[in-house]
Design an enzyme around this catalytic site. Structure first.
Site, PDB file in Angstrom:
ATOM      1  N   TYR A 165       0.797  -1.128   0.231  1.00  0.00           N
ATOM      2  CA  TYR A 165       0.147   0.043  -0.104  1.00  0.00           C
ATOM      3  C   TYR A 165       0.842   1.251  -0.016  1.00  0.00           C
ATOM      4  O   TYR A 165       0.466   2.423  -0.180  1.00  0.00           O
ATOM      5  CB  TYR A 165      -1.084   0.194   1.234  1.00  0.00           C
ATOM      6  CG  TYR A 165      -1.996  -1.029   1.101  1.00  0.00           C
ATOM      7  CD1 TYR A 165      -2.322  -1.808  -0.054  1.00  0.00           C
ATOM      8  CD2 TYR A 165      -2.704  -1.655   2.333  1.00  0.00           C
ATOM      9  CE1 TYR A 165      -3.346  -2.870  -0.112  1.00  0.00           C
ATOM     10  CE2 TYR A 165      -3.583  -2.493   2.305  1.00  0.00           C
ATOM     11  CZ  TYR A 165      -3.976  -2.883   1.375  1.00  0.00           C
ATOM     12  OH  TYR A 165      -4.866  -4.023   1.024  1.00  0.00           O
ATOM     13  N   LYS A 220       3.715 -15.511   1.692  1.00  0.00           N
ATOM     14  CA  LYS A 220       3.639 -16.333   0.690  1.00  0.00           C
ATOM     15  C   LYS A 220       5.180 -16.605   0.002  1.00  0.00           C
ATOM     16  O   LYS A 220       5.611 -16.036  -1.080  1.00  0.00           O
ATOM     17  CB  LYS A 220       2.993 -15.490  -0.670  1.00  0.00           C
ATOM     18  CG  LYS A 220       1.302 -15.376  -0.463  1.00  0.00           C
ATOM     19  CD  LYS A 220       0.696 -16.768  -0.779  1.00  0.00           C
ATOM     20  CE  LYS A 220       0.731 -16.908  -2.277  1.00  0.00           C
ATOM     21  NZ  LYS A 220       0.305 -18.428  -2.565  1.00  0.00           N
ATOM     22  N   ASP A 255      -2.924 -18.027   1.503  1.00  0.00           N
ATOM     23  CA  ASP A 255      -4.001 -18.711   0.632  1.00  0.00           C
ATOM     24  C   ASP A 255      -4.654 -19.892   1.530  1.00  0.00           C
ATOM     25  O   ASP A 255      -5.766 -19.874   1.865  1.00  0.00           O
ATOM     26  CB  ASP A 255      -3.673 -19.288  -0.624  1.00  0.00           C
ATOM     27  CG  ASP A 255      -2.447 -20.046  -0.952  1.00  0.00           C
ATOM     28  OD1 ASP A 255      -1.421 -19.799   0.171  1.00  0.00           O
ATOM     29  OD2 ASP A 255      -2.415 -20.647  -1.835  1.00  0.00           O
ATOM     30  N   ASP A 305      -4.906  -7.272   5.773  1.00  0.00           N
ATOM     31  CA  ASP A 305      -6.108  -6.466   5.617  1.00  0.00           C
ATOM     32  C   ASP A 305      -7.288  -7.471   5.281  1.00  0.00           C
ATOM     33  O   ASP A 305      -8.229  -7.313   5.773  1.00  0.00           O
ATOM     34  CB  ASP A 305      -5.748  -5.654   4.397  1.00  0.00           C
ATOM     35  CG  ASP A 305      -6.907  -4.729   4.114  1.00  0.00           C
ATOM     36  OD1 ASP A 305      -7.933  -4.717   4.772  1.00  0.00           O
ATOM     37  OD2 ASP A 305      -6.829  -4.056   3.085  1.00  0.00           O
ATOM     38  N   ASP A 314     -10.412  -9.097   7.930  1.00  0.00           N
ATOM     39  CA  ASP A 314     -11.832  -9.040   7.585  1.00  0.00           C
ATOM     40  C   ASP A 314     -12.379 -10.248   7.522  1.00  0.00           C
ATOM     41  O   ASP A 314     -13.762 -10.485   7.972  1.00  0.00           O
ATOM     42  CB  ASP A 314     -11.993  -8.138   6.314  1.00  0.00           C
ATOM     43  CG  ASP A 314     -12.391  -6.807   6.298  1.00  0.00           C
ATOM     44  OD1 ASP A 314     -11.767  -6.232   7.457  1.00  0.00           O
ATOM     45  OD2 ASP A 314     -12.612  -6.120   5.453  1.00  0.00           O
TER      46      ASP A 314
END
Ligand code: NAD
Length: 385
Positions: free
Chosen positions: A151, A202, A234, A258, A262
């Protein structure tokens, strides 16, 4: 001296309160009643200052947060934040929108560790989207790196080539220092809880993941008492739905954090129940600066009606008790009193199921305060007998 008086130590604590917009002021008002109760109980003198942020600050000062408020935030021991934004300010350019108030706070206070718990209150286990036996008594803490990663990485942007075709780039970049400080904070948090830390990356396909895994493994050697495991992002997304109880603390980068936080939030049920803390843990044992806020927004559809659920804001103060004031037992008392209020059948509209009576945010806070009074009266009685 009685037990309560003994607990009193006359500590001072600077709390900057930024209620913001929409339901922000009404939920923060309820949280402040809880702050006052614990101030008395713990003998902490909360030096409370209130100020404008977001749309409220734009209306008054023409900007989402003023320099004066930023200075107050830098001086405060912690910030208790409501929420910002709403349709009234949606037409403004991005740089001057209400959300910039919170982004500026996070950046200038260098709040690099974002803590998002996913807990389930036994009394409303049915509010979760998963089967009760999968989520009852889950207690997961997600620690997300929040000031770096994709970001913020450069270069970024969209460009158009000579043929008129557009291409876009974002950059995922992490330094060793950035990884180390958030992982250290996560190890310390794991140590206070179930002593299990799952680092999510990852590393199979990303260089930042390889570095992340290597740094967290190195630091892990200093925390032999914390069981460290690694998981690909994942797989973590799937495991959170398959078997969420396997997790204690998860640490991960900005992007994965992020998304996964959620997802974990959905395990708890309503948005109105979910607190968060964003901390500068330069000293991993104690936050230097801290911002506590619910994860929900300003809920313009219900603002001003007194029906917003104040529990996320109250639980955000609970995190302040635990992390900034180092009072985990007090935070535990607060959670117990919330569960007691829920056990009495008190529900705001967002957590009520068909046929249940719906109460106001003020009424549920009244019940929590009554529960806290009862617990302390019980303790005093037990000590006297
Ligand atoms: P929202 O979280 O405000 O609301 C989503 C839904 O959840 C609405 O139906 C709302 O009524 C309900 N809800 C949220 N909090 C609740 C509570 N405490 N009690 C009962 N019901 C609750 O999200 P949105 O509608 O997408 O956004 C509204 C505004 O809030 C937008 O301007 C958005 O930019 C802003 N926002 C701010 C923050 C923040 O300040 N950190 C976070 C998210 C959204």
């Amino acid at each position: 001296m009685d037990a309560v008086s003994e607990l009193k130590s006359n500590r001072q604590f600077g709390l900057l309160v930024l209620p913001g917009d929409g339901i922000g002021p009404e939920i923060v008002d309820q949280a402040l009643r809880i702050v006052a109760w614990f101030g008395d109980y713990l003998g902490v003198r909360f030096n409370i200052e209130q100020a404008l942020v977001g749309g409220a600050s734009i209306d008054e000062h023409g900007e989402p947060i003023t320099e004066t408020v930023m200075e107050k935030a830098l001086r405060a021991d912690a910030v208790l934040f409501g929420a910002v934004g709403g349709p009234k300010w949606d037409h403004l350019p991005r740089a001057v929108r209400p959300e910039m108030g919170i982004l500026r706070l996070r950046k200038d206070l260098d709040l690099f560790a974002n803590l998002r718990p996913a807990v389930n209150f036994p009394e409303i286990v049915g509010a979760s989207s998963l089967r009760p036996e999968l989520v009852d008594s889950i207690d997961i803490m997600i620690v997300r790196e929040s000031t770096s990663g994709v970001y913020f990485g450069e270069p970024r942007g969209i460009k158009t080539d000579e043929k008129g075709l557009r291409s876009a780039v974002d950059t995922q970049a992490y330094s060793e220092t950035e990884i180390e400080r958030v992982c250290r904070a996560a190890f310390e948090i794991a140590r206070r809880r179930g002593s299990r830390l799952c680092s999510v990356d990852k590393a199979n396909v990303m260089e930042t993941g390889v570095l992340w895994r290597s740094v967290v493994t190195e630091i892990g050697q200093e925390y032999a008492d914390v069981e460290l495991s690694h998981m690909y992002a994942d797989n973590c997304a799937m495991q959170l739905l398959r078997e969420p109880k396997q997790f204690d603390v998860i640490v991960t980068d900005n992007l994965f954090g992020d998304i996964l936080s959620d997802e974990a939030a959905a395990l708890s049920g309503s948005l109105g129940l979910l607190p968060s803390a964003t901390l500068d843990m330069a000293d991993p044992k104690r936050p230097r600066r801290a911002l506590y806020e619910p994860i929900h927004g300003t809920a313009p559809d219900i603002a001003g009606k007194g029906i917003a659920n104040p529990l996320a804001s109250i639980l955000s103060f609970g995190m302040c008790l635990e992390y900034s004031l180092n009072e985990p037992a007090a935070a535990g008392m607060l959670k117990q009193s919330i569960n007691r209020a829920l056990a009495q059948g008190l529900r705001t509209a967002d957590i009520a199921v068909f046929g249940e009576e719906v109460v106001s945010g003020e009424a549920i806070t009244d019940a929590i305060l009554a529960g806290l009074d009862e617990v302390t009266a019980g303790t005093q009685k037990a000590l006297q007998s």
